[in-house]
Motif scaffolding. Sequence first.
Motif, PDB file in Angstrom:
ATOM      1  N   ASP A   8      -4.525  -2.941  11.654  1.00 10.40           N
ATOM      2  CA  ASP A   8      -5.508  -2.429  10.691  1.00 10.40           C
ATOM      3  C   ASP A   8      -6.159  -1.157  11.226  1.00 10.40           C
ATOM      4  OD1 ASP A   8      -6.917  -3.488  12.764  1.00 10.40           O
ATOM      5  OD2 ASP A   8      -8.154  -4.836  11.560  1.00 10.40           O
ATOM      6  N   PHE A   9      -5.385  -0.392  12.019  1.00  8.93           N
ATOM      7  CA  PHE A   9      -5.944   0.803  12.648  1.00  8.93           C
ATOM      8  C   PHE A   9      -5.024   1.994  12.401  1.00  8.93           C
ATOM      9  CE2 PHE A   9      -3.423  -1.803  15.512  1.00  8.93           C
ATOM     10  CZ  PHE A   9      -2.397  -0.931  15.804  1.00  8.93           C
ATOM     11  N   GLY A  10      -5.535   3.173  12.772  1.00  9.51           N
ATOM     12  CA  GLY A  10      -4.710   4.381  12.732  1.00  9.51           C
ATOM     13  C   GLY A  10      -4.642   4.992  11.348  1.00  9.51           C
ATOM     14  N   PRO A  11      -3.903   6.111  11.247  1.00  8.08           N
ATOM     15  CA  PRO A  11      -3.822   6.838   9.975  1.00  8.08           C
ATOM     16  C   PRO A  11      -3.175   5.993   8.869  1.00  8.08           C
ATOM     17  CG  PRO A  11      -2.276   7.745  11.593  1.00  8.08           C
ATOM     18  CD  PRO A  11      -3.133   6.759  12.314  1.00  8.08           C
ATOM     19  N   THR A  12      -3.584   6.264   7.639  1.00  9.42           N
ATOM     20  CA  THR A  12      -3.060   5.520   6.491  1.00  9.42           C
ATOM     21  C   THR A  12      -1.852   6.244   5.900  1.00  9.42           C
ATOM     22  OG1 THR A  12      -4.422   6.729   4.926  1.00  9.42           O
ATOM     23  CG2 THR A  12      -5.400   4.753   5.915  1.00  9.42           C
ATOM     24  N   LEU A  13      -1.165   5.558   5.000  1.00  7.73           N
ATOM     25  CA  LEU A  13      -0.008   6.145   4.323  1.00  7.73           C
ATOM     26  C   LEU A  13      -0.414   7.416   3.584  1.00  7.73           C
ATOM     27  CD1 LEU A  13       1.649   2.912   2.880  1.00  7.73           C
ATOM     28  CD2 LEU A  13       2.083   4.052   5.056  1.00  7.73           C
ATOM     29  N   GLU A  14      -1.564   7.341   2.916  1.00 10.18           N
ATOM     30  CA  GLU A  14      -2.092   8.479   2.189  1.00 10.18           C
ATOM     31  C   GLU A  14      -2.311   9.676   3.113  1.00 10.18           C
ATOM     32  OE1 GLU A  14      -5.303   8.378  -1.433  1.00 10.18           O
ATOM     33  OE2 GLU A  14      -5.620   7.151   0.366  1.00 10.18           O
ATOM     34  N   GLU A  15      -2.816   9.380   4.327  1.00 12.82           N
ATOM     35  CA  GLU A  15      -3.118  10.459   5.270  1.00 12.82           C
ATOM     36  C   GLU A  15      -1.850  11.131   5.814  1.00 12.82           C
ATOM     37  OE1 GLU A  15      -7.382   8.508   6.574  1.00 12.82           O
ATOM     38  OE2 GLU A  15      -5.736   8.470   8.021  1.00 12.82           O
ATOM     39  N   VAL A  16      -0.815  10.328   6.100  1.00 16.44           N
ATOM     40  CA  VAL A  16       0.397  10.956   6.650  1.00 16.44           C
ATOM     41  C   VAL A  16       1.330  11.448   5.543  1.00 16.44           C
ATOM     42  CG1 VAL A  16       0.269   9.578   8.750  1.00 16.44           C
ATOM     43  CG2 VAL A  16       1.778   8.832   6.892  1.00 16.44           C
ATOM     44  N   GLY A  17       1.175  10.919   4.308  1.00 14.98           N
ATOM     45  CA  GLY A  17       1.998  11.376   3.188  1.00 14.98           C
ATOM     46  C   GLY A  17       3.408  10.810   3.234  1.00 14.98           C
ATOM     47  N   GLU A  18       4.134  11.015   2.127  1.00 12.82           N
ATOM     48  CA  GLU A  18       5.487  10.458   1.981  1.00 12.82           C
ATOM     49  C   GLU A  18       6.391  10.850   3.153  1.00 12.82           C
ATOM     50  OE1 GLU A  18       7.210  11.459  -1.781  1.00 12.82           O
ATOM     51  OE2 GLU A  18       9.158  10.574  -1.289  1.00 12.82           O
ATOM     52  N   GLN A  19       6.354  12.153   3.520  1.00  8.18           N
ATOM     53  CA  GLN A  19       7.246  12.626   4.572  1.00  8.18           C
ATOM     54  C   GLN A  19       6.930  11.954   5.905  1.00  8.18           C
ATOM     55  OE1 GLN A  19       9.777  14.156   3.398  1.00  8.18           O
ATOM     56  NE2 GLN A  19      10.637  13.951   5.440  1.00  8.18           N
ATOM     57  N   GLY A  20       5.616  11.762   6.191  1.00  2.00           N
ATOM     58  CA  GLY A  20       5.201  11.091   7.417  1.00  2.00           C
ATOM     59  C   GLY A  20       5.671   9.648   7.462  1.00  2.00           C
ATOM     60  N   VAL A  21       5.602   8.963   6.322  1.00  4.98           N
ATOM     61  CA  VAL A  21       6.045   7.560   6.254  1.00  4.98           C
ATOM     62  C   VAL A  21       7.549   7.481   6.511  1.00  4.98           C
ATOM     63  CG1 VAL A  21       6.165   5.485   4.837  1.00  4.98           C
ATOM     64  CG2 VAL A  21       4.198   7.003   4.611  1.00  4.98           C
ATOM     65  N   ILE A  22       8.282   8.387   5.859  1.00  9.41           N
ATOM     66  CA  ILE A  22       9.745   8.385   6.034  1.00  9.41           C
ATOM     67  C   ILE A  22      10.096   8.652   7.502  1.00  9.41           C
ATOM     68  CG2 ILE A  22      11.879   9.623   5.436  1.00  9.41           C
ATOM     69  CD1 ILE A  22      10.661   9.975   2.594  1.00  9.41           C
ATOM     70  N   GLU A  23       9.385   9.609   8.109  1.00  5.08           N
ATOM     71  CA  GLU A  23       9.656   9.909   9.527  1.00  5.08           C
ATOM     72  C   GLU A  23       9.400   8.697  10.416  1.00  5.08           C
ATOM     73  OE1 GLU A  23       7.452  13.509  10.339  1.00  5.08           O
ATOM     74  OE2 GLU A  23       8.759  14.600   8.941  1.00  5.08           O
ATOM     75  N   ALA A  24       8.317   7.945  10.117  1.00  3.28           N
ATOM     76  CA  ALA A  24       8.003   6.749  10.912  1.00  3.28           C
ATOM     77  C   ALA A  24       9.130   5.722  10.801  1.00  3.28           C
ATOM     78  CB  ALA A  24       6.681   6.140  10.448  1.00  3.28           C
TER      79      ALA A  24
END
Lengths: 321, 321
Positions: A8-24
């Motif tokens: 329940d910590f760290g940046p959210t999906l909204e904060e990293v955006g679609e590209q950030g989620v895909i990279e993760a």
Amino acid sequence: MIRTGFPDFGPTLEEVGEQGVIEAIVSAAPSAINGDDAAVFTPAAPNSRVVASTDMLVGGRHFSPEYSTPFHVGKKAVVQNYADIEAMGARPIAALLAISAPPSMPVAVIEELARGVGEMTDAWSSELVGGDVTSGKELVISVTAIGSLGGNLDALRLDRARPGQRVVAHGKLGYSAAGLALLQSGKEIPERFEPLVHAHQCPEITPGRGVVARSAGATAMTDNSDGLIKDFGTMARRSEVGIDLSSVALSPDRLLVEAGHFLDVDPWEWVLCGGEDHTLIGTCDRSAPVGFRSIGTVTRQPGVRIDGDEPKYTGGWESFG
Amino acid sequence: MIRTGFPDFGPTLEEVGEQGVIEAIVSAAPSAINGDDAAVFTPAAPNSRVVASTDMLVGGRHFSPEYSTPFHVGKKAVVQNYADIEAMGARPIAALLAISAPPSMPVAVIEELARGVGEMTDAWSSELVGGDVTSGKELVISVTAIGSLGGNLDALRLDRARPGQRVVAHGKLGYSAAGLALLQSGKEIPERFEPLVHAHQCPEITPGRGVVARSAGATAMTDNSDGLIKDFGTMARRSEVGIDLSSVALSPDRLLVEAGHFLDVDPWEWVLCGGEDHTLIGTCDRSAPVGFRSIGTVTRQPGVRIDGDEPKYTGGWESFG
């Protein structure tokens, strides 16, 4: 050790955006053939056929932070799909992962889930080759598994059980249901029951058992996903045969019996109605394939029986129940 | 005629149960190879490779009863996935459909959605070969498309645009965004704008255009799903080239210009930022493949330009925006 809970910590999906989620996701489960409009893959065996299956998991219904971690959920999502491919006698070669999640969810949840996916695609020497991420009200995961069916033997089908055949199973039965019951009891869970809890959090099945069964003369196969009697009932109905199981072969082991005492539950209910073990169950003409044990025979009399009688418990999973 | 709205009558998913829901889907989109743990299919071309892609649609985000019907949603779910297969130069051969829906939803919604799916799988001579249904808080649809890539030519990839090539497109650009803007305006929509609304409710793409482009010497291709400048930006970045588009070739047609006047919007915004047309866009060495038109050239200077300048609009779809 029993681990549960979602980060329940760290940046959210909204904060990293679609590209950030895909990279993760891609860094947790890398593949050289991911990243285009579609994945292209060449089945290893020439003249092979392609096999595909899909399953959807919904947070709060198929999994919960109270009972598992995102790592377990990612593993389980792959295992339950790959079990469907194994149950055809095919070899899983690739998975696709689509995720819908609230924008406020920490990206650490998706990252951990993708590590679970990657661990299991690795275990089969397969790859996560594509997917989709989008926002939604609740966490929904959809995995599609692609398999390769080499050689000329038929696929292992629900409608291919024949009277006189041996009924076989590979793996634990009732462990996942017992593990869920322990987690739901709210009691402190004694260490000796951890294998049951782990079986619920992520059932372990052995890569390649379906291919072995197909080579060894199995004709019908499925996996124990909705409940043993329910799944054999589907096979019996589709094959227009009966299935007579042996109470000796199915008898709950010591761990299930002890957990039954602990929770004051008849462990036979877990064995007969519990799904999600994703144990391969099938029928074959000859002796049980390596790794499988005999648990009954195929008969002409419709329905599923135990030692010739009606089963004591017959319930199972129902999606809209 | 513009149709919107979801059925709100008849038995619910809970009332008919999982088996009833599956029967409704299978009777709307029948396939001889559906119904086992996984679907087995034999690609028509020998030595062909397999292509797979998945997309997830969430109610209220990707579609809404205010703007479309379940029939449209089912069609669109297939079209947007098949566009990804076409964009590889491959032929769609099968779809899998996973649905999560509230138990209180009328089964008529799923039935109509499955009819939309069936109409589109039919249009490609393909089949709905499997799926999953489960309950959840909101309607979530996940479609996986499987395609066959015959012959020895490479797939059409995002990273295969080369300086000096012609940039081509097949189909409408900006129609889907204009249709959505009309629906969202709350105004009564004049009949002449119906093609725009229909393009939003379900973009129409011609089966086989990707295969044609691949045979005719195209090397890079994608579909216009997130926005024209955004999608060409991905192609340019992945190919390490620039894309220079022609304002004359992209110029909004009369219908877009009229709708722009009607809503007081610059129609160029729809053309450049609107996604979801699922128009095939790509690059090729020779003249434009049949059905495609030239819209620009591939350059050495990174980025996407129009007549050599920065585009006026560059926005697009973002999943967690």
